[in-house]
Design a protein around this motif. Structure first.
Motif, PDB file in Angstrom:
ATOM      1  N   UNK A  57     -35.898  -8.373  -4.588  1.00  0.00           N
ATOM      2  CA  UNK A  57     -35.321  -7.038  -4.186  1.00  0.00           C
ATOM      3  C   UNK A  57     -35.382  -6.716  -2.649  1.00  0.00           C
ATOM      4  N   UNK A  58     -36.502  -6.857  -2.191  1.00  0.00           N
ATOM      5  CA  UNK A  58     -36.676  -6.432  -0.877  1.00  0.00           C
ATOM      6  C   UNK A  58     -36.077  -7.472   0.045  1.00  0.00           C
ATOM      7  N   UNK A  59     -36.040  -8.470  -0.356  1.00  0.00           N
ATOM      8  CA  UNK A  59     -35.107  -9.707   0.487  1.00  0.00           C
ATOM      9  C   UNK A  59     -33.517  -9.247   0.402  1.00  0.00           C
ATOM     10  N   UNK A  60     -33.138  -8.583  -0.085  1.00  0.00           N
ATOM     11  CA  UNK A  60     -31.595  -8.291  -0.328  1.00  0.00           C
ATOM     12  C   UNK A  60     -31.613  -7.180   0.859  1.00  0.00           C
ATOM     13  N   UNK A  61     -32.616  -6.185   0.563  1.00  0.00           N
ATOM     14  CA  UNK A  61     -32.588  -4.732   1.614  1.00  0.00           C
ATOM     15  C   UNK A  61     -32.859  -5.620   3.112  1.00  0.00           C
ATOM     16  N   UNK A  62     -33.725  -6.635   3.109  1.00  0.00           N
ATOM     17  CA  UNK A  62     -33.757  -7.091   4.410  1.00  0.00           C
ATOM     18  C   UNK A  62     -32.378  -7.810   4.845  1.00  0.00           C
ATOM     19  N   UNK A  63     -31.541  -8.376   4.336  1.00  0.00           N
ATOM     20  CA  UNK A  63     -30.519  -8.878   4.784  1.00  0.00           C
ATOM     21  C   UNK A  63     -29.487  -7.846   5.153  1.00  0.00           C
ATOM     22  N   UNK A  64     -29.539  -6.645   4.207  1.00  0.00           N
ATOM     23  CA  UNK A  64     -28.876  -5.704   4.724  1.00  0.00           C
ATOM     24  C   UNK A  64     -29.190  -4.932   6.274  1.00  0.00           C
ATOM     25  N   UNK A  65     -30.564  -4.850   6.454  1.00  0.00           N
ATOM     26  CA  UNK A  65     -30.904  -4.441   7.543  1.00  0.00           C
ATOM     27  C   UNK A  65     -30.712  -5.431   8.847  1.00  0.00           C
ATOM     28  N   UNK A  67     -27.882  -7.440   8.812  1.00  0.00           N
ATOM     29  CA  UNK A  67     -26.276  -7.124   8.918  1.00  0.00           C
ATOM     30  C   UNK A  67     -26.070  -5.851   9.828  1.00  0.00           C
ATOM     31  N   UNK A  68     -27.069  -4.561   9.750  1.00  0.00           N
ATOM     32  CA  UNK A  68     -27.020  -3.526  10.657  1.00  0.00           C
ATOM     33  C   UNK A  68     -27.265  -3.846  11.915  1.00  0.00           C
ATOM     34  N   UNK A  69     -28.292  -4.591  12.259  1.00  0.00           N
ATOM     35  CA  UNK A  69     -28.705  -5.176  13.525  1.00  0.00           C
ATOM     36  C   UNK A  69     -27.568  -5.792  14.107  1.00  0.00           C
ATOM     37  N   UNK A  70     -26.896  -6.744  13.514  1.00  0.00           N
ATOM     38  CA  UNK A  70     -25.856  -7.373  13.964  1.00  0.00           C
ATOM     39  C   UNK A  70     -24.570  -6.646  14.582  1.00  0.00           C
ATOM     40  N   UNK A  96     -32.223  -1.673  16.735  1.00  0.00           N
ATOM     41  CA  UNK A  96     -33.440  -1.974  16.505  1.00  0.00           C
ATOM     42  C   UNK A  96     -33.973  -1.752  14.889  1.00  0.00           C
ATOM     43  N   UNK A  97     -33.719  -0.671  14.664  1.00  0.00           N
ATOM     44  CA  UNK A  97     -34.069  -0.260  13.305  1.00  0.00           C
ATOM     45  C   UNK A  97     -33.571  -1.217  12.151  1.00  0.00           C
ATOM     46  N   UNK A  98     -32.453  -1.626  12.178  1.00  0.00           N
ATOM     47  CA  UNK A  98     -31.970  -2.679  11.275  1.00  0.00           C
ATOM     48  C   UNK A  98     -32.723  -3.942  11.310  1.00  0.00           C
ATOM     49  N   UNK A  99     -32.824  -4.391  12.721  1.00  0.00           N
ATOM     50  CA  UNK A  99     -33.749  -5.722  12.926  1.00  0.00           C
ATOM     51  C   UNK A  99     -35.326  -5.479  12.421  1.00  0.00           C
ATOM     52  N   UNK A 100     -35.811  -4.478  12.809  1.00  0.00           N
ATOM     53  CA  UNK A 100     -37.190  -4.096  12.225  1.00  0.00           C
ATOM     54  C   UNK A 100     -37.220  -4.312  10.864  1.00  0.00           C
ATOM     55  N   UNK A 101     -36.422  -3.256  10.203  1.00  0.00           N
ATOM     56  CA  UNK A 101     -36.460  -3.048   8.812  1.00  0.00           C
ATOM     57  C   UNK A 101     -36.147  -4.503   7.957  1.00  0.00           C
ATOM     58  N   UNK A 102     -35.286  -5.070   8.549  1.00  0.00           N
ATOM     59  CA  UNK A 102     -34.733  -6.555   7.818  1.00  0.00           C
ATOM     60  C   UNK A 102     -35.930  -7.419   7.888  1.00  0.00           C
TER      61      UNK A 102
END
Length: 220
Positions: A57-65, A67-70, A96-102
């Motif tokens: 589950x956390x991994x999918x949230x990481x992928x979303x993060x 994508x936000x960073x990209x 920054x937030x997307x990359x860090x959270x991902x």
């Protein structure tokens, strides 16, 4: 024995009752609920424990993060001209937030051990906890992430049952479990804690089994 008021100076959050002391004989029947022990013999009893209930589950949230960073990086390069510094700053923060959270979510999912066992050593009267540490503000650290086993004296442990109720997306949700507090010898001052069981396990029964084993051995 359950009490109406907490015995410890700093009870666990959501305190429900104090359970029997380490050397107090358990009362009632023991039930083999939940996962079987990892190991049991004359020397030690080991329970299974994991701090990450559902993997993936956390991994999918990481992928979303990520994508936000990209997307944030793309907007920085193409959509925000220098004459609009506010929009440029928004894009930079989002990147920054997307990359860090991902990275944090992905590492939390893949780095957390599948088993963080709790071992009750009857010969030494010690309890060993396979404790996993993570650093939420630095997901790239090599030294702040990893397993650091710790040991505690059996006589210094105190068990507390807890329960919490909160509001979730589908309505009211509850959680419960049993935490073990470590106290200074001869006092009720808590110096450390670890979780014995969460909502998917009967922690009260596990604590009774551990006390029976430490007092009477595996045949009990």
């Amino acid at each position: 024995m359950a009490t109406d008021k907490p015995k410890l100076e700093k009870p666990v959050k959501g305190w429900a009752c104090d359970l029997g002391a380490p050397n107090e004989p358990p009362k009632g029947q023991l039930f083999p609920l939940g996962d079987s022990p990892n190991h049991v013999d004359e020397t030690y009893l080991e329970f299974h424990f994991t701090s990450l209930g559902i993997r993936g589950v956390l991994m999918w949230f990481g992928f979303v993060g990520l994508i936000v960073a990209v997307n944030g990086a793309r907007m920085e390069l193409n959509d925000f001209p220098p004459e609009y510094p506010f929009l440029f700053l928004i894009g930079l923060i989002g990147m920054y937030v997307g990359f860090w959270s991902g990275v944090l979510c992905i590492r939390s999912d893949i780095a957390t051990p599948r088993d963080e066992p709790i071992r009750f050593n009857r010969k030494r009267r010690k309890v060993y906890v396979y404790r996993f540490h993570y650093c939420w503000w630095n997901p790239f650290s090599r030294t702040r992430w990893g397993v650091k086993p710790v040991s505690f004296d059996w006589d210094d442990l105190r068990a507390e049952s807890w329960g919490q109720i909160g509001i979730a997306a589908g309505g009211i949700a509850g959680a419960w479990g049993v935490d073990i507090a470590v106290v200074e010898p001869g006092t009720n001052h808590v110096i450390d804690r670890f979780r014995l069981a969460g909502s998917n396990t009967d922690g009260i029964n596990l604590w009774a089994i551990a006390r029976t084993y430490m007092q009477q051995g595996p045949d009990a």
